[in-house]
Design an enzyme around this catalytic site. Structure first.
Site, PDB file in Angstrom:
ATOM      1  N   GLY A 263       4.111  -3.723   0.153  1.00 33.56           N
ATOM      2  CA  GLY A 263       4.576  -4.982   0.695  1.00 33.56           C
ATOM      3  C   GLY A 263       4.725  -4.967   2.208  1.00 33.56           C
ATOM      4  O   GLY A 263       5.033  -3.945   2.812  1.00 33.56           O
TER       5      GLY A 263
ATOM      6  N   HIS B  98       2.918  -8.185  -1.951  1.00 35.35           N
ATOM      7  CA  HIS B  98       3.627  -9.330  -1.383  1.00 35.35           C
ATOM      8  C   HIS B  98       3.802  -9.217   0.132  1.00 35.35           C
ATOM      9  O   HIS B  98       3.994  -8.148   0.678  1.00 35.35           O
ATOM     10  CB  HIS B  98       5.010  -9.455  -2.041  1.00 35.35           C
ATOM     11  CG  HIS B  98       5.865  -8.221  -1.888  1.00 35.35           C
ATOM     12  ND1 HIS B  98       6.639  -7.971  -0.785  1.00 35.35           N
ATOM     13  CD2 HIS B  98       6.041  -7.160  -2.712  1.00 35.35           C
ATOM     14  CE1 HIS B  98       7.277  -6.821  -0.925  1.00 35.35           C
ATOM     15  NE2 HIS B  98       6.926  -6.304  -2.085  1.00 35.35           N
ATOM     16  N   ASP B  99       3.690 -10.358   0.802  1.00 30.12           N
ATOM     17  CA  ASP B  99       4.022 -10.498   2.218  1.00 30.12           C
ATOM     18  C   ASP B  99       3.082  -9.747   3.160  1.00 30.12           C
ATOM     19  O   ASP B  99       3.413  -9.571   4.337  1.00 30.12           O
ATOM     20  CB  ASP B  99       5.477 -10.062   2.486  1.00 30.12           C
ATOM     21  CG  ASP B  99       6.459 -10.716   1.545  1.00 30.12           C
ATOM     22  OD1 ASP B  99       6.488 -11.957   1.495  1.00 30.12           O
ATOM     23  OD2 ASP B  99       7.207 -10.000   0.840  1.00 30.12           O
TER      24      ASP B  99
END
Length: 276
Positions: free
Chosen positions: A143, A125-126
């Site tokens: 992340g 994520h991200d």
């Protein structure tokens, strides 16, 4: 569900009415497109691909069997927010690559163009991946990682969350990093800098003058016993007119996690090299 008249979609594919597919997209058997997914011209989705929106994909991407792009992040505080993934053009996602979406509405996972994600690579994520990067088999990005253009992450290596990897940096196979990896350098084992990515710089079209300047900068940073702060001041004075050295200096000064040092000798007893 806007689908162009020339799209080739296998009868077994399951496609959300929210999806938007360009006219020539190829969709293989048992593909699942879930939610607001936009797929640009010339993309190929091989069998058993799973795309989850919100997801936007540019043109000319190829997604191979079993890849999952846009799934929910592996994050305990994620609360099913409608976050997303943005993907550029001409990327290759090989078998079972996973790319997870952002964790909050203010974050998203962003992938540039012309990247090659080999089988089993994971982008958490991200993350933000630049252009022209290679993530070999089994690479794991935690992340919020940022991967600079042309970086090469070798097989089964791992990058800790929030780590930044500079342009044309190289992380050797079965290595890991919890610290930022400066542009143009090679890192191996755990947090061990070992040389300059000369081959990668040459392939990217950098000149001999630029490569030699980075080699000299490497010696100043890691071989001459100065603190990083003093070494950067010296580099700025002696080599600050060379663009790649300025890039190196700015990256290190902006680093929040710090950069690795060079061990006197690597595990095999041989002295570190300045060239890949």
């Amino acid at each position: 569900m806007p689908i162009g008249p020339s799209a080739r979609i296998h009868a077994s594919a399951v496609i959300s009415p929210e999806a938007d597919l360009a006219g020539d997209v190829e969709v293989g058997p048992f593909v699942v497109i879930e939610g607001a997914v936009r797929v640009g011209p010339g993309c190929v989705l091989r069998p058993y691909v799973h795309l989850i929106g919100p997801l936007t994909m540019g043109c000319g991407n190829t997604v191979h069997s079993g890849a999952v792009l846009g799934e929910r992040p592996q994050h305990l505080k994620y609360n099913n927010e409608p976050t997303g993934v943005d993907i550029g053009d001409q990327n290759v996602f090989r078998e079972h690559v996973t790319v997870h979406r952002g964790t909050t509405q203010s974050w998203k996972t962003v992938i540039g163009s012309r990247n090659f994600f080999m089988a089993g690579a994971h982008v958490a994520h991200d993350c933000r991946v630049g252009d022209g990067c290679i993530l070999a088999n089994g690479v794991l990005l935690g992340g919020h990682c940022v991967i600079g253009d042309g970086a090469y992450l070798s097989g089964n290596c791992a990058v800790h969350q929030f780590v930044h990897v500079g342009r044309l940096a190289l992380l050797s196979g079965v290595s890991g990093s919890t610290k930022d990896i400066p542009p143009f350098l090679i890192q191996q084992y755990i947090n061990t800098v070992c040389g300059v990515n000369v081959v990668g710089m040459r392939r990217a079209g950098l000149t001999g003058t630029q490569i030699d300047a980075v080699r000299r900068a490497y010696l100043t940073l890691f071989r001459e016993g100065e603190t990083t702060t003093h070494a950067l001041v010296r580099l700025e004075r002696e080599l600050g007119s060379v663009d790649v050295v300025r890039e190196l200096i700015e990256f290190i000064r902006a680093s929040r996690r710090g950069i690795s040092g060079e061990r006197e000798r690597l595990h095999d007893g041989a002295p570190p090299s300045l060239a890949a």
